[in-house]
Scaffold this active site. Structure first.
Site, short mmCIF file in Angstrom:
data_model
loop_
_atom_site.label_atom_id
_atom_site.label_comp_id
_atom_site.label_asym_id
_atom_site.label_seq_id
_atom_site.Cartn_x
_atom_site.Cartn_y
_atom_site.Cartn_z
N HIS A 130 -5.43 9.36 0.61
CA HIS A 130 -5.06 8.70 1.75
C HIS A 130 -6.00 9.14 2.75
O HIS A 130 -5.67 9.05 4.02
CB HIS A 130 -3.59 8.36 2.28
CG HIS A 130 -3.29 7.32 3.23
ND1 HIS A 130 -3.41 6.87 4.36
CD2 HIS A 130 -2.93 5.70 2.66
CE1 HIS A 130 -3.06 5.72 4.72
NE2 HIS A 130 -2.77 4.92 3.64
N HIS A 180 -5.95 3.02 -4.04
CA HIS A 180 -6.07 3.29 -2.16
C HIS A 180 -6.28 4.80 -1.95
O HIS A 180 -5.58 5.31 -1.07
CB HIS A 180 -4.38 3.01 -2.08
CG HIS A 180 -4.34 2.80 -0.38
ND1 HIS A 180 -5.18 1.75 0.42
CD2 HIS A 180 -3.50 3.15 0.42
CE1 HIS A 180 -4.98 2.09 1.59
NE2 HIS A 180 -3.87 2.81 1.66
N ASP A 212 0.89 -1.52 -0.06
CA ASP A 212 -0.02 0.05 0.02
C ASP A 212 0.96 1.31 -0.02
O ASP A 212 2.31 1.15 0.33
CB ASP A 212 -0.81 0.01 1.22
CG ASP A 212 -2.08 -1.11 1.13
OD1 ASP A 212 -1.91 -1.93 0.44
OD2 ASP A 212 -2.66 -0.83 2.23
N ASP A 213 0.25 2.37 -0.57
CA ASP A 213 0.66 3.88 -0.26
C ASP A 213 1.79 4.25 -1.05
O ASP A 213 2.33 5.47 -1.12
CB ASP A 213 1.12 3.97 1.37
CG ASP A 213 0.35 3.86 2.39
OD1 ASP A 213 -0.81 3.44 2.17
OD2 ASP A 213 0.65 3.84 3.45
N HIS A 232 3.83 -2.22 2.86
CA HIS A 232 3.62 -0.89 2.64
C HIS A 232 5.02 -0.69 1.66
O HIS A 232 6.07 -0.79 2.28
CB HIS A 232 3.58 0.22 3.53
CG HIS A 232 2.22 -0.05 4.27
ND1 HIS A 232 1.99 -1.08 5.29
CD2 HIS A 232 0.94 0.71 4.21
CE1 HIS A 232 1.11 -0.75 5.85
NE2 HIS A 232 0.25 -0.12 5.22
NI NI Z 1 -2.18 3.16 3.22
#
Ligand code: NI
Length: 316
Positions: free
Chosen positions: A182, A178, A128-129, A269
């Site tokens: 955020h 995603h 993620d991210d 991540h």
């Molecule tokens: Ni995230």
């Protein structure tokens, strides 16, 4: 009164499935019938079918070839109306075939280069991210081991790291949404949730040409408004490595290898050097343990599918 439909349907693409090549297009207002054509060797178009649906599967497509299709509107009195051409192509060479409960991938020479076996253990690594500087290391490892992962991408990072996103996609990894910045979606109105999703989808589509089909809400935070506004399956996880907190490769490695089970979705991540370092061990170790590393989409295809607005933690 006979109405003329001069519009040309917008083609959404053609995909090779186990039953043939499925051609899809957008409906044209007022039109109830469409004709589907396939290009012949000499360049002319041969009619395959007249349908009232907005998709058609060409079951006569043979493997190892490239096919081109066009779709035209049909007027109320049955005439084919042409105003310009849209063409979509599909190679049955660089394709995915789902057959006998397995997924097969063929390269442009028709050579099988990857198989996902439905009756063997599998696990989905998710990051993620990102994208970020550290994503490249993760992609190097995945490429070396002929494996894939799913990246849940933050929309506002896409323009800065577009080449990394393009590489993720080229390596057959899955790209998920995603949100744009955020945000915690559970705090937002339906309109704002939709905006977060669509801005991100557009940013991703501008780079890789396709829009994500899965979404992961930041912080795993969602409510009924989020579920309906996202319009995609919500993908959570069954193993939380806490890599963002520990920033320690050994800790991340242990949390995966000590807990992994068939059908797990593992949360990491791609923002941290330690996670990239951990991946260098996690990928070969999981393979050694007999796990196939697959995307969310692959696991869902072999394990019961997904539906929009539903939440998934694993596929067992
Ligand atoms: Ni995230």
């Amino acid at each position: 009164m006979t109405i003329s439909y001069k519009a040309t349907p917008t083609l959404e693409g053609a995909t090779y499935t186990s039953s043939g090549i499925k051609v899809s297009w957008k409906s044209v207002s007022g039109v109830t019938k469409y004709r589907v054509y396939r290009k012949t060797k000499n360049g002319s178009w041969t009619r395959l079918a007249t349908v009232s649906d907005t998709s058609y599967t060409d079951t006569t497509a043979k493997s190892g070839k490239v096919y081109y299709y066009t779709v035209r509107c049909v007027s109320d009195d049955g005439k084919t109306l042409i105003s310009g051409y849209n063409t979509t192509g599909c190679s049955t060479q660089t394709s995915r075939v789902i057959q006998n409960g397995n997924i097969y991938y063929y390269d442009s020479n028709g050579v099988l280069y990857r198989t996902v076996y439905g009756d063997q253990k599998m696990v989905a690594l998710t990051y993620d991210d990102g994208p970020s500087y550290y994503t490249e290391t993760i992609l190097d490892v995945l490429e070396e081991y002929n494996s894939v992962a799913t990246f849940f991408v933050v929309g506002e990072r896409v323009s800065t790291y577009s080449s990394i996103l393009a590489r993720e996609y080229a390596l057959n990894c899955q790209i998920g949404n995603h949100t744009y910045d955020h945000s915690n979606l559970a705090n937002l109105s339906s309109t704002l949730v939709k905006s977060q999703i669509s801005q991100t989808n557009t940013a991703i589509e501008n780079v890789i040409g396709v829009s994500p089909t899965v979404m992961r809400p930041p912080y795993g935070s969602y409510n009924s408004t989020v579920k309906s506004a996202v319009g995609m399956p919500l993908i959570l996880w069954s193993i939380d490595t806490l890599d963002w907190k520990t920033r320690d490769a050994t800790s991340t490695i242990n949390s995966v290898l000590n807990n992994v089970k068939d059908g797990d979705i593992i949360l990491m991540h791609d923002l941290y050097a330690a996670t990239a370092t951990a991946t260098e061990t996690i990928v070969p170790s999981l393979i050694k343990k007999g796990y196939q590393l697959v995307t969310i989409e692959e696991m869902s295809l072999l394990r019961g599918g997904m539906s929009n607005g539903s939440v998934y933690y694993s596929f067992r």
